[in-house]
Design an enzyme around this catalytic site. Structure first.
Site, mmCIF file in Angstrom:
data_model
loop_
_atom_site.group_PDB
_atom_site.id
_atom_site.type_symbol
_atom_site.label_atom_id
_atom_site.label_comp_id
_atom_site.label_asym_id
_atom_site.label_seq_id
_atom_site.Cartn_x
_atom_site.Cartn_y
_atom_site.Cartn_z
ATOM 1 N N GLU A 194 0.327 -1.360 -0.251
ATOM 2 C CA GLU A 194 0.345 0.427 -0.146
ATOM 3 C C GLU A 194 0.490 1.102 0.038
ATOM 4 O OE1 GLU A 194 -4.176 -1.542 3.269
ATOM 5 O OE2 GLU A 194 -2.190 -0.914 3.656
ATOM 6 N N CYS A 195 0.740 1.900 -0.851
ATOM 7 C CA CYS A 195 1.472 3.420 -0.980
ATOM 8 C C CYS A 195 2.317 3.453 -0.978
ATOM 9 C CB CYS A 195 0.318 4.050 0.090
ATOM 10 S SG CYS A 195 0.546 5.595 -0.020
ATOM 11 N N GLY A 196 3.105 3.429 0.218
ATOM 12 C CA GLY A 196 4.984 3.779 0.946
ATOM 13 C C GLY A 196 5.260 2.145 0.325
ATOM 14 N N SER A 246 -0.983 -0.635 -4.687
ATOM 15 C CA SER A 246 -1.869 0.547 -5.095
ATOM 16 C C SER A 246 -1.782 1.654 -4.352
ATOM 17 C CB SER A 246 -2.848 0.306 -5.166
ATOM 18 O OG SER A 246 -3.546 1.149 -4.945
#
Length: 434
Positions: A324-326, A415
């Site tokens: 996720e993200c980072g 994502s």
């Protein structure tokens, strides 16, 4: 054992504001610590998606801080969390997000559903009698919303306090005039407050806020609120026997406590490792790389080899990896932070990310995976350039524009979307099932 059907009563307050940067988290932490110092059990909740404020509030209260959001976590879970807390708490505090009426659903919506009295915190720097107008507007904008009063934060002097209060109507009491004190201010960076574990003098700052609170009417417990019964939902053990390695350190810390609890409830064994410390991946059937601040640790993450080698072996073996993200940025070939410095990442997901000075995305979103819907949110300052075509896209909670791209690359699913796992236990299980 008979089913519990009676409401549970507990003093409760909903701390909100007309906007962000009014001092909500500082004063919520101070209020929690003040009552904890008196030997009371304080349970604090945070409205909406947030990974930073809750850990500061946890330090202040001594109890885990869970998210409440009518859309992301759902009304039923909000009801259950509050009902459970009321069984052991002497005080329940809910910290709002942004301004009182901002967002759909808003803090006001949540307060209204559970009839928790609202207490706006207003930064009065550069303000005098207009304080009364702002307070009056917040109190009357939505008729029927329960109100406890208002707090003036950042008061400069006794005379300043007099000017602030002289036009406040008797029907709207000032619960506290908190004096300005840099010793209790919490430092910020681009995604919000600096992480609790990075603030060396956090205890001193919380103690100072508690001392300021003790000088005000907030020192007394608010009236009790009745919380309706809510039963826990049984979670099938869909991940029994599955061992999930979760990255957790200063670079990867954006973890909802409820997410980790759900993985355990699904039957998974959770093991932690630190990419920042170059720890090798523990023996695992699946990996979870949460969001965080990889851009603040480019040199360390780029130089390490043990974590890189074991993660690459995990993916080469075709085992699931959810990022996720980072966590997704860490999988890329490279990451460039705002000063232009570029660092190599894992090279497991083709592409390059660049951190910007302006916000790139913010809002509640959901994604459908295998016929089930996971809810969550996006909040990031970076953008990704990749040759990969999206596997699917998330959907925004409000508006018709497409949400975040979801990428599938071998056994990797990645994502910008931060998912709230309890919104769909079965979809969560599918993320990590070998």
């Amino acid at each position: 054992m008979p089913t519990q059907t009676a409401p549970r009563s507990c003093p409760a307050l909903f701390l909100t504001a007309p906007a962000s940067h009014q001092g909500k988290t500082t004063l919520t932490a101070g209020l929690a610590r003040h009552h904890r110092n008196l030997g009371r059990s304080v349970h604090v909740f945070k409205t909406g998606p947030d990974f930073l404020d809750p850990f500061i509030l946890e330090r202040a209260s001594g109890n885990p801080v869970y998210s409440l959001d009518l859309w992301m976590t759902g009304e039923a879970e909000c009801r259950r969390r509050l009902y459970d807390a009321a069984a052991s708490a002497d005080l329940i505090l809910i910290e709002g997000s942004m301004g009182l009426f901002d967002g759909t659903p808003s803090s006001a919506d949540l307060a209204a559903v559970f009839n928790v009295p609202v207490l706006p915190i207003i930064d009065v720097s550069g303000m005098a009698q207009t304080f009364a107008a702002v307070a009056h507007g917040l109190a009357t904008f939505r008729p029927g919303l329960p109100f406890h009063g208002v707090v003036a934060n950042g008061v400069a002097s006794a005379r300043h306090a007099e000017m602030l209060l002289e036009m406040l109507p008797p029907s709207l009491p000032c619960a506290g005039a908190v004096m300005r004190d840099p010793a209790m201010a919490l430092p910020e960076r681009h995604l919000g407050l600096v992480q609790a574990q990075e603030i060396d003098d956090l205890e001193s700052r919380i103690a100072t806020a508690a001392a300021r609170i003790a000088e005000t009417g907030l020192a007394e417990l608010p009236p009790p609120v009745a919380f309706a019964p809510a039963a826990a939902v049984a979670v099938p053990r869909l991940l029994a026997g599955v061992r999930i390695a979760v990255a957790r350190d200063l670079a990867f810390s954006f973890l909802y406590p409820a997410n980790l609890e759900l993985l355990s409830a699904l039957g998974a064994e959770v093991a932690y490792f630190s990419p920042l410390a170059d720890e090798p991946l523990p023996a695992a059937d699946a990996v979870y790389l949460p969001g965080g601040y990889p851009e603040l640790h480019l040199e360390a993450l780029g130089a390490h080899g043990a974590t890189r080698a074991t993660l690459r072996a995990h993916v080469a073996a075709g085992k699931p990896l959810f990022a996720e993200c980072g966590g997704m940025l860490y999988l890329l070939d490279a990451l460039t932070e705002r000063t232009g410095t570029t660092g190599p990442m894992l090279g497991l997901l083709p592409g390059h990310a660049t951190l910007h000075n302006r916000l790139a995305a913010l809002g509640l979103q959901s994604v459908e995976l295998g016929g089930e819907t996971l809810r969550g949110h996006a909040f990031h300052y970076s953008s990704v350039q990749t040759p990969l075509a999206p596997y699917t896209h998330a959907r925004r909670a409000n508006g018709a524009a497409p949400g975040e791209a979801i990428y599938r690359h071998g056994s990797i699913l990645a994502s910008y979307l931060h998912c709230y796992f309890p919104s769909s236990p079965s979809a969560t299980a599918a993320l990590f099932k070998p």
